[in-house]
Scaffold this motif. Structure first.
Motif, mmCIF file in Angstrom:
data_model
loop_
_atom_site.group_PDB
_atom_site.id
_atom_site.type_symbol
_atom_site.label_atom_id
_atom_site.label_comp_id
_atom_site.label_asym_id
_atom_site.label_seq_id
_atom_site.Cartn_x
_atom_site.Cartn_y
_atom_site.Cartn_z
ATOM 1 N N HIS A 1 0.837 -1.203 0.000
ATOM 2 C CA HIS A 1 0.000 0.000 0.000
ATOM 3 C C HIS A 1 0.873 1.253 0.000
ATOM 4 O O HIS A 1 1.806 1.378 0.794
ATOM 5 C CB HIS A 1 -0.905 -0.026 1.230
ATOM 6 C CG HIS A 1 -2.024 0.946 1.200
ATOM 7 N ND1 HIS A 1 -1.843 2.310 1.314
ATOM 8 C CD2 HIS A 1 -3.368 0.750 1.088
ATOM 9 C CE1 HIS A 1 -3.013 2.917 1.277
ATOM 10 N NE2 HIS A 1 -3.960 1.996 1.132
ATOM 11 N N GLY A 2 0.544 2.172 -0.887
ATOM 12 C CA GLY A 2 1.369 3.361 -1.059
ATOM 13 C C GLY A 2 1.380 4.304 0.113
ATOM 14 O O GLY A 2 2.234 5.200 0.172
ATOM 15 N N ASP A 3 0.465 4.169 1.053
ATOM 16 C CA ASP A 3 0.425 5.056 2.218
ATOM 17 C C ASP A 3 0.766 4.347 3.525
ATOM 18 O O ASP A 3 1.489 4.885 4.354
ATOM 19 C CB ASP A 3 -0.958 5.708 2.344
ATOM 20 C CG ASP A 3 -1.261 6.652 1.195
ATOM 21 O OD1 ASP A 3 -0.306 7.229 0.633
ATOM 22 O OD2 ASP A 3 -2.443 6.791 0.843
ATOM 23 N N ILE A 4 0.241 3.120 3.723
ATOM 24 C CA ILE A 4 0.396 2.467 5.027
ATOM 25 C C ILE A 4 1.291 1.227 4.986
ATOM 26 O O ILE A 4 1.509 0.590 6.015
ATOM 27 C CB ILE A 4 -0.979 2.098 5.629
ATOM 28 C CG1 ILE A 4 -1.712 1.081 4.756
ATOM 29 C CG2 ILE A 4 -1.822 3.348 5.834
ATOM 30 C CD1 ILE A 4 -3.010 0.562 5.373
ATOM 31 N N GLY A 5 1.792 0.855 3.793
ATOM 32 C CA GLY A 5 2.723 -0.259 3.703
ATOM 33 C C GLY A 5 2.100 -1.631 3.816
ATOM 34 O O GLY A 5 2.823 -2.628 3.923
ATOM 35 N N ALA A 6 0.771 -1.738 3.789
ATOM 36 C CA ALA A 6 0.112 -3.031 3.925
ATOM 37 C C ALA A 6 0.421 -3.923 2.737
ATOM 38 O O ALA A 6 0.474 -3.472 1.591
ATOM 39 C CB ALA A 6 -1.402 -2.830 4.050
ATOM 40 N N GLY A 7 0.606 -5.222 2.993
ATOM 41 C CA GLY A 7 0.892 -6.172 1.928
ATOM 42 C C GLY A 7 -0.326 -6.428 1.064
ATOM 43 O O GLY A 7 -1.431 -6.640 1.566
ATOM 44 N N LEU A 8 -0.139 -6.435 -0.269
ATOM 45 C CA LEU A 8 -1.229 -6.592 -1.222
ATOM 46 C C LEU A 8 -0.807 -7.554 -2.326
ATOM 47 O O LEU A 8 0.372 -7.849 -2.507
ATOM 48 C CB LEU A 8 -1.611 -5.234 -1.829
ATOM 49 C CG LEU A 8 -2.067 -4.149 -0.850
ATOM 50 C CD1 LEU A 8 -2.086 -2.789 -1.532
ATOM 51 C CD2 LEU A 8 -3.446 -4.483 -0.286
ATOM 52 N N GLY A 9 -1.803 -8.010 -3.101
ATOM 53 C CA GLY A 9 -1.511 -8.927 -4.193
ATOM 54 C C GLY A 9 -1.155 -10.299 -3.664
ATOM 55 O O GLY A 9 -1.597 -10.716 -2.593
ATOM 56 N N ALA A 10 -0.352 -11.031 -4.424
ATOM 57 C CA ALA A 10 0.075 -12.370 -4.011
ATOM 58 C C ALA A 10 0.766 -12.282 -2.659
ATOM 59 O O ALA A 10 1.624 -11.434 -2.436
ATOM 60 C CB ALA A 10 1.014 -12.959 -5.055
#
Length: 913
Positions: A879-888
């Motif tokens: 995530h571009g703001d909070i760094g959360a993991g996304l996608g695979a």
């Protein structure tokens, strides 16, 4: 030298390599292109998840926590049943591309916790609900959600709130063909719970296709020791193996043959089929398994009822007995009928050796948290090895023993790649979401891989350019959905970096490897020049170039009137490619001066690209926008108009990647190269002036070759380091945050195209919608930007400083900025003051607990602090703001670069505390 390093040395020369067995089993073979024999190329629909338990695979096998030999012939994995599900849990589940609101998405929770490069020790943990697995709910909810909504995950169903098992799967090798297997089930729920465990051994079906009808066999043999069952496996191209099963309730045998009755309503040619074990365990159909105790697939059946917070363990051992494995039986002090007497000692030894290996690797300045992140990143990278099998010519034409494929396939997907013969263990991006290699992903994988197994890293780069991979025209295969798609040309860069890593490790680089890859890259470079420079003006297209939806429209699309893109990133990649090849040629020229002339040729190519970026078509128009102080793609119409597409994305930062510094000693040692350079500087001042400060020595008398001059570099950095544009707390965004309030709009033939800042999942359908380059942080580009800053610092030194962050009043050297970006990326996995890890933020409470936050039940099922273990996931993007993991969620492929960043920052002594 550690014990693991000794094994790696043995691996390179041994007739019985430690790499013979490994985690080479895919996590998903259904829904793949190679299993798709449809006329329309609908891979998801042709072989859906519902078929997987009953239908034989043609090319690959899949399973949970599985292993196989390096050709995927004999496979082993685990299946589970909680007495609630309608069928065995034999493989991980996820929604298909059409089912997911952001494309395919795996809906399971598991962690890769340890792995050594020889696979002498492998460990992972799978979290399995005690309640009925919500297959239907996951599909239904995913189907109702829009692109604007987040994905519906397993923890959203409540299945992991409190009633689940944590199942740890472990392997330890006593010898290359002697594998100890252990599974430990922990009841993390509040009530006693029953679980069936079915460790399964089977042969990939190679006999039904009319190419080789020799059929392997698994069968039970008598045991002289009570409570130990023995399965023997024979195959014409493998040694004979035995699987020893301790305290199994029973053995269940069947065949790895399709259940044609269930699938297509046709009578089965054999009463024992692929899903017979499922029918026996789940439905009590004991007649479905072979009473003669033989076949091509067998499971040992265990059943436990476990009290809350307690664990149960099973033990097995897979051993080569013909000829005997050197670690077992006649070749050791252990009696053949007593396979478990030293079992726990061997596991303890391998665990200690793994600790020793990773301790020796990690710089002494690293704390425990950084060491844990690095180790699990590298372990995930090693778990993501997979035997990848896809012989395109056979796939196109069909098999002699099967009906011919539809004629449409002969002109369809991958038809022009008949020569491609995939039959190797490859490094996968993610063995569920991307169970196929992608060439530019692979390049990035090889850097962290080289930290632990440089020979495997080199072999990966070598195989992808072999004549049975690289197209005769020079193109590198992209990925199975379309081998003809164009990936960024980063293999030369990766080969050079792996060469440097090995030289640092051993004191000597592998010149034969470097030269081999270099010659294949010459062919690839020629393909780029001939195919992607449409007007012979050194401005390159290339299409999507791995960046999926970053453009205003599909960058692979062709306009009917001949309009095309002049791409900033395509041209920058080629500038970088030219410099990579120039630098490799200079290295090779130190022992063979013929390469001096080739190095000059790539210097000339680079000058042509630099000139073209500033003067499209000789009309004085460049990709650089002086008003915005940024690089943009240009839309070039047949009438000669150039329209800048003013999207502030990493595409505009990529000219920073084309940079090389050369020490004066190297130039002096190569008089032919020096003389040709001086000729260019004298006779082509128009081109020479485009190269930043070539005639002005920098720090240590280095010379700089770069696409961006000092002024333009500062302009790009000012935007890149602006928190309101590209700079997030967790790295550089793929699209500027400026577009959140100022979306870019373009009307094409009455159709308005809009690019917004989208920091999380994709809100478009481009390329399936399962990746998003319109805001999130991606590791590969961040890593290259960091390397470029380091290169610029080699030239400019400590006197050259830039404000970081923009408008902060804080000025840093370029090396300090590179370190700052590195630590921001590493911070994605570090705990903050609240004990939270940024990567887990998209997962909500359940997985936030699952990663091991202090004091939670899921971090320590026993409640003992010493049992707590941090568990990390390495996502596709963040995530571009909070760094959360996304996608695979297990893309430890290029996200595994965090291990290299941690290594580097530890060696520099600049790791953030």
């Amino acid at each position: 030298m550690t014990a693991e390093q000794v094994r790696l040395q043995e691996n390179n020369a041994s007739e019985e390599p430690w790499h013979f067995w490994g985690p080479y089993l895919a996590e998903r073979a259904w829904g793949t292109v190679r299993e798709d024999y449809s006329a329309n190329g609908d891979a998801w629909d042709y072989f859906p998840h519902d078929h997987a338990r009953s239908r034989t695979y043609r090319w690959n096998e899949d399973g949970i926590g599985g292993i196989s030999d390096f050709k995927g012939r004999l496979c082993f994995a685990f299946a589970f049943w909680n007495e609630r599900d309608q069928f065995l849990k034999e493989r991980f589940f996820g929604v298909s591309g059409p089912q997911g609101n952001h494309g395919e998405d795996m809906k399971e929770v598991y962690w890769y916790t340890d792995n050594t490069p020889s696979h002498s020790l492998m460990r992972m943990i799978y979290r399995y609900p005690q309640t009925r697995f919500p297959y239907d709910e996951l599909v239904a909810q995913s189907g109702t959600r829009s692109k604007m909504e987040g994905e519906f995950e397993l923890w959203d169903t409540g299945a992991l709130d409190r009633d689940f098992f944590d199942i740890e799967i472990e392997y330890a090798k006593a010898a290359p063909h002697d594998i100890l297997i252990r599974a430990t089930v922990t009841n993390c729920g509040p009530q006693p719970a029953t679980l069936h465990l079915l460790p399964t051994l089977w042969f990939r079906n190679t006999w039904n296709w009319g190419r080789d009808n020799r059929k392997p066999n698994v069968h039970q043999i008598s045991s002289t020791k009570a409570k130990i069952d023995i399965i023997e496996a024979t195959h014409h191209s493998l040694p004979t193996y035995r699987l020893y099963c301790e305290n199994a309730d029973k053995l269940l045998f069947t065949e790895n043959e399709s259940n044609t009755e269930r699938l297509w309503g046709r009578p089965n040619p054999t009463p024992f089929v692929k899903d017979s074990i499922n029918d026996c365990v789940v439905h009590g159909r004991t007649d479905r398994v072979n009473p003669q105790r033989g076949g091509t697939k067998v499971a040992a059946h265990y059943k436990f009822t476990t009290p809350p917070n307690e664990s149960r363990t099973i033990r097995l051992r897979l051993v080569k007995i013909d000829p005997p494995s050197p670690g077992y039986g006649a070749a050791s002090n252990q009696k053949p009928d007593d396979p478990f007497v030293t079992f726990d000692e061997i596991f303890a030894a391998r665990k200690a050796e793994s600790d020793e290996f990773y301790t020796a690797l990690a710089p002494s300045s690293l704390g425990e948290e950084h060491r844990a992140i690095q180790r699990q990143a590298l372990s995930g990278l090693l778990w993501n090895k997979q035997f990848y099998h896809y012989i395109v010519e056979q796939w196109l034409d069909g098999d002699p023993g099967q009906p011919p494929p539809p004629n449409e396939r002969l002109d369809g997907r991958n038809a022009e790649w008949r020569h491609l013969y995939n039959d190797r263990v490859m490094s996968m991006p993610d063995k569920w979401e991307f169970p196929w290699y992608a060439s530019w992903d692979l390049a990035f994988h090889c850097l962290p891989l080289a930290l632990v197994d440089v020979q495997f890293a080199k072999a990966q780069l070598d195989i992808i350019v072999r004549e049975w991979f690289q197209h005769p025209n020079g193109q590198i295969p992209a990925y199975e959905w379309n081998f003809s798609d164009v990936n960024p040309p980063v293999l030369a860069w990766a080969a050079w970096r792996v060469y440097q890593i090995e030289r640092k490790q051993t004191g000597k680089g592998d010149r034969a490897f470097l030269e081999t890859v270099f010659h294949k890259m010459l062919i690839a470079f020629t393909w780029w020049v001939n195919r992607k420079d449409s007007e012979d003006n050194n401005i390159f297209q290339g299409g999507f170039l791995g960046l999926d939806n970053i453009g205003v429209f599909d960058r692979n699309a062709r306009f009917s009137d001949g309009t095309h893109l002049e791409q900033s990133d395509g041209t920058s990649w080629m500038g970088m490619f030219s410099l990579n090849l120039m630098r490799i040629a200079l290295e090779l020229a130190m022992e063979n001066h013929v390469y001096e002339n080739i190095a000059t040729k790539f210097f000339e190519h680079f000058l042509g690209i630099a000139a073209a970026m500033n003067n499209l078509g000789g009309k004085g128009i460049g990709l650089w926008d002086e008003e915005d102080e940024f690089y943009y793609d240009m839309l070039h119409t047949p009438g000669g108009r150039y329209l800048p597409l003013k999207v502030r994305s990493v595409v505009g930062l990529m000219p920073l990647l084309a940079v090389e510094t050369i020490q004066w000693q190297l130039i002096e040692a190569l008089p032919g190269f020096k003389a040709r350079l001086e000729w260019y500087l004298m006779h082509r001042p128009d081109l020479a002036s485009l190269v930043s400060r070539w005639q002005e020595p920098g720090m240590g008398e280095r010379r700089l070759v770069a696409l961006t001059r000092g002024h333009r570099m500062k302009c790009l950095l000012r935007r890149m380091l602006d928190p309101e544009e590209f700079l997030s707390d967790y790295g550089v965004r793929s699209v500027s945050k400026y577009h959140k309030a100022h979306p870019y709009k373009l009307t094409v033939r009455g159709d308005e195209k809009i690019v917004n800042y989208e920091p999380a999942e994709s809100q478009t359908n481009l390329f399936g919608g399962n990746s998003n380059w319109r805001g999130p942080v991606w590791f590969p580009i961040n890593y290259l930007l960091i390397e470029s800053l380091q290169q610029f610092h080699h030239y400019y030194g400590d006197d050259f400083k830039v404000e970081c962050p923009t408008r902060s009043g804080n000025f840093l050297t370029l090396k300090e900025i590179a370190n700052e970006l590195s630590n921001r990326l590493i911070k994605i996995w570090r705990r903050d003051e609240n004990g939270e890890c940024a990567f887990a933020r998209a997962s909500g409470r359940s997985v936030g607990e699952a990663v091991g936050f202090p004091g939670t039940l899921t971090a320590s099922p026993t409640g003992k602090s010493q049992d707590r273990q941090d568990r990390y996931l390495f996502h596709e993007y963040f995530h571009g703001d909070i760094g959360a993991g996304l996608g695979a969620s297990h893309q430890t492929g290029w996200t595994g670069l965090v291990a290299k960043l941690i290594q580097q920052q530890g060696e520099f002594g600049t790791i953030a505390r």
